[in-house]
Design a protein around this motif. Structure first.
Motif, short mmCIF file in Angstrom:
data_model
loop_
_atom_site.label_atom_id
_atom_site.label_comp_id
_atom_site.label_asym_id
_atom_site.label_seq_id
_atom_site.Cartn_x
_atom_site.Cartn_y
_atom_site.Cartn_z
N ARG A 111 0.82 -1.22 0.00
CA ARG A 111 0.00 0.00 0.00
C ARG A 111 0.86 1.27 0.00
NH1 ARG A 111 -2.37 -4.97 1.37
NH2 ARG A 111 -4.64 -4.80 1.20
N ALA A 112 2.16 1.12 -0.12
CA ALA A 112 3.04 2.30 -0.08
C ALA A 112 2.62 3.31 -1.15
CB ALA A 112 4.49 1.85 -0.30
N GLY A 113 2.49 4.54 -0.74
CA GLY A 113 2.11 5.60 -1.66
C GLY A 113 0.64 5.94 -1.68
N LEU A 114 -0.22 5.05 -1.15
CA LEU A 114 -1.65 5.33 -1.18
C LEU A 114 -2.03 6.55 -0.35
CD1 LEU A 114 -3.56 1.90 -1.03
CD2 LEU A 114 -3.53 3.58 -2.88
N ARG A 115 -1.33 6.79 0.73
CA ARG A 115 -1.68 7.90 1.61
C ARG A 115 -1.45 9.25 0.94
NH1 ARG A 115 -0.19 7.29 7.83
NH2 ARG A 115 -1.98 8.70 7.95
N GLU A 116 -0.71 9.28 -0.17
CA GLU A 116 -0.54 10.53 -0.91
C GLU A 116 -1.84 10.96 -1.56
OE1 GLU A 116 2.58 10.10 -3.73
OE2 GLU A 116 4.00 9.25 -2.28
N HIS A 117 -2.73 10.00 -1.82
CA HIS A 117 -3.98 10.30 -2.52
C HIS A 117 -5.22 10.18 -1.64
CE1 HIS A 117 -1.45 10.03 -6.07
NE2 HIS A 117 -1.10 8.81 -5.72
N ALA A 118 -5.11 9.41 -0.56
CA ALA A 118 -6.29 9.18 0.27
C ALA A 118 -5.87 8.91 1.70
CB ALA A 118 -7.09 7.99 -0.27
N SER A 119 -6.61 9.47 2.64
CA SER A 119 -6.29 9.25 4.05
C SER A 119 -6.97 8.01 4.60
CB SER A 119 -6.72 10.47 4.87
OG SER A 119 -8.12 10.67 4.79
N ALA A 120 -7.77 7.33 3.77
CA ALA A 120 -8.42 6.08 4.18
C ALA A 120 -8.22 5.03 3.11
CB ALA A 120 -9.92 6.31 4.42
N HIS A 121 -7.80 3.84 3.52
CA HIS A 121 -7.65 2.74 2.59
C HIS A 121 -7.55 1.44 3.39
CE1 HIS A 121 -3.46 4.12 3.38
NE2 HIS A 121 -3.23 2.84 3.48
N ARG A 122 -7.64 0.33 2.68
CA ARG A 122 -7.57 -0.98 3.33
C ARG A 122 -6.11 -1.39 3.51
NH1 ARG A 122 -12.06 -5.35 2.61
NH2 ARG A 122 -12.90 -3.69 3.95
N LEU A 123 -5.77 -1.78 4.73
CA LEU A 123 -4.42 -2.27 5.01
C LEU A 123 -4.31 -3.78 4.84
CD1 LEU A 123 -3.36 -0.23 8.18
CD2 LEU A 123 -2.81 0.23 5.78
N VAL A 124 -5.38 -4.51 5.16
CA VAL A 124 -5.37 -5.97 5.05
C VAL A 124 -6.68 -6.42 4.43
CG1 VAL A 124 -5.17 -8.18 6.24
CG2 VAL A 124 -3.91 -6.19 7.11
N HIS A 125 -6.57 -7.18 3.34
CA HIS A 125 -7.75 -7.66 2.61
C HIS A 125 -7.83 -9.19 2.71
CE1 HIS A 125 -11.01 -7.55 -0.24
NE2 HIS A 125 -10.36 -8.24 -1.16
N GLY A 126 -7.81 -9.68 3.94
CA GLY A 126 -8.03 -11.09 4.20
C GLY A 126 -7.17 -12.02 3.36
N THR A 181 -20.57 3.09 13.47
CA THR A 181 -21.95 2.80 13.05
C THR A 181 -22.14 2.70 11.55
OG1 THR A 181 -22.48 5.17 13.06
CG2 THR A 181 -22.90 3.93 15.09
N GLY A 182 -21.17 3.11 10.74
CA GLY A 182 -21.34 3.17 9.29
C GLY A 182 -21.31 1.80 8.64
N GLN A 183 -21.60 1.78 7.33
CA GLN A 183 -21.54 0.54 6.57
C GLN A 183 -20.10 0.00 6.56
OE1 GLN A 183 -23.99 -1.15 5.06
NE2 GLN A 183 -25.65 0.26 5.52
N LYS A 184 -20.00 -1.34 6.50
CA LYS A 184 -18.71 -2.01 6.51
C LYS A 184 -17.91 -1.57 7.74
CE LYS A 184 -18.35 -3.31 1.70
NZ LYS A 184 -17.45 -3.42 0.52
N THR A 185 -16.73 -0.97 7.52
CA THR A 185 -15.94 -0.50 8.67
C THR A 185 -16.09 1.00 8.89
OG1 THR A 185 -13.98 -0.10 7.30
CG2 THR A 185 -14.21 -2.31 8.30
N GLY A 186 -17.03 1.63 8.20
CA GLY A 186 -17.24 3.06 8.37
C GLY A 186 -17.47 3.80 7.08
N ALA A 187 -17.02 3.23 5.95
CA ALA A 187 -17.21 3.85 4.65
C ALA A 187 -16.93 2.80 3.58
CB ALA A 187 -16.28 5.04 4.47
N PHE A 188 -17.33 3.11 2.34
CA PHE A 188 -17.07 2.22 1.21
C PHE A 188 -15.75 2.62 0.56
CE2 PHE A 188 -21.71 2.09 1.63
CZ PHE A 188 -21.93 0.72 1.65
N LEU A 189 -14.69 1.92 0.91
CA LEU A 189 -13.35 2.25 0.41
C LEU A 189 -13.04 1.55 -0.91
CD1 LEU A 189 -11.33 2.03 3.76
CD2 LEU A 189 -12.50 4.01 2.76
N ASP A 190 -13.79 0.50 -1.25
CA ASP A 190 -13.44 -0.30 -2.42
C ASP A 190 -13.75 0.38 -3.75
OD1 ASP A 190 -16.17 -0.50 -2.08
OD2 ASP A 190 -16.16 -2.63 -1.59
#
Length: 388
Positions: A88-103, A193-202
């Motif tokens: 995920r290196a570099g994702l934080r440059e574009h978004a402050s929320a993203h998935r770190l582990v996808h099972g 309380t939000g959907q999934k873990t709080g938002a739809f990141l996918d």
């Protein structure tokens, strides 16, 4: 010495093909230990690796390491999580929320972890994984320095593991709402309380795509909190955000105000009814987004779901002005990519329009889809253009 699980030939072949799951029916000799790590062997006694063992689950074993008798100690979790975070290196440059582990997509079956700025939200979806909760949380804190970790263990899937459904704070503190910024757009996530873990990141990268090509009069169906609408508003002249939930639309209006957008209005309506009525009225849109909830939550629901997907796509195609754009998606795992494309082809044929496929889309890099594990992939998307 660690407890051993012996699997059938079919189970061994499944592991050899690259899929980590062993179902109860393929466990020839179950472990005698409680949920946790076990060594997996075939009927001839050959070692196959180390797995998470869930005694009550239909998915009894989840392979996590090809090395037999591999200890799942603190060092192992640190190393495995480091791999996931590195991709995920570099994702934080574009978004402050993203998935770190996808099972399973990250070699960590039944574990989900999403980052929301300085906080993490996890889901521990199997009894075998729960046995290592402490080591997982310690490793995440060491790698990320998160100010808090929340467990959204409220998914119904945990009932199949005989685990409680709960939302519980595991470390530090996590606020009720967190502002997220993605590709220049800001919105509020609700981790508790939000959907999934709080938002739809996918759909993050698909929202950015649509925002870059939007124009004219735009319509965002199944808008929820307005995530697509916010990106549409950056280029479109006017955006209608449509949803059946007034509470969701209230949040969408708050998000629009947060970004200073004055060209978004909200409509509380059923999308099927709204699209039908707009078609009858001869309405025209330049950009339409269809991002519905999963219509096919089970394989048995697929025929009905296909009819629903075709109907909304057909009506959207008919509503587009010449040269108009449609971004359409499905998050139904049971609707495969070939079926998704076949449905769009049928809708295009019935629409009487010349529909051009501009781009096929899937999941972002933080939601890796492993080819040998079809369950890791569920998002299908297409950017279409109506040429006449």
């Amino acid at each position: 010495m660690r407890t051993v699980a012996v699997v059938s030939n079919r189970g061994a072949q499944r592991l050899a093909s690259g899929h980590p799951w062993i179902y109860r029916s393929d466990v020839a000799e179950p472990p005698t230990s409680p949920a946790g790590a076990v060594t997996v062997r075939d009927g001839r006694g050959r070692p196959l690796g180390t797995a998470l063992w869930s005694p009550a689950s239909e998915i009894s074993l989840r392979l996590v390491d090809r090395r037999p008798d591999q200890p799942l100690d603190a060092a192992w979790w640190l190393e495995r999580l480091a791999r996931a975070l590195d991709r995920r290196a570099g994702l934080r440059e574009h978004a402050s929320a993203h998935r770190l582990v996808h099972g399973e997509g990250d070699g960590l079956p039944s574990l989900v972890c999403d980052r929301y700025d300085r906080w993490l939200v996890v889901q521990l979806m199997s009894a075998g994984l729960e046995a290592f909760r402490g080591a997982i949380i310690d490793a995440l804190l060491e790698h990320t320095g998160a100010e808090g970790i929340l467990a959204r263990n409220d998914a119904a899937l945990r009932l199949k593991e005989e685990l409680p459904r709960e939302t519980v704070l595991l470390a530090g503190s996590v606020p009720e709402e967190i502002e997220v910024e993605e590709h220049g757009v800001r919105y509020l996530a609700a981790p508790w309380t939000g959907q999934k873990t709080g938002a739809f990141l996918d759909q993050r990268e698909n929202r950015a795509l649509v925002g870059a090509v939007a124009r004219g009069r735009a319509l965002d169906c199944f808008s929820y909190h307005g995530s697509f609408a916010l990106h549409l508003a950056r280029r479109a002249e006017h955006v209608t955000a449509l949803d059946m939930s007034e509470a969701a639309l209230r949040r969408a209006r708050e998000n629009a105000q947060r970004n200073g957008f004055t060209n978004i209005d909200t409509r509380e309506a059923n999308a099927f009814d709204f699209l039908r009525d707009e078609e009858r009225a001869g309405a025209r849109y330049d950009t339409i987004v269809l991002d519905p909830p999963a219509f096919a939550k089970t394989r048995a629901a697929l025929p009905t779901a296909l009819r629903g997907y075709k109907e909304i796509n057909l009506r959207a195609m008919r509503l587009l002005a010449p040269g108009g754009l449609l971004f359409t998606a499905s998050c139904s795992y049971h609707l495969t990519k070939p079926l998704f494309l076949e449905m769009l082809e049928d809708a295009a044929a019935d629409s009487g329009r010349r529909v051009i496929l501009r781009e096929l889309r899937g999941q972002p890099i933080d939601h890796p889809e492993v080819l040998s594990i079809p369950e890791t992939g569920y998002i299908k998307g297409a950017l279409l253009e109506v040429a006449d």
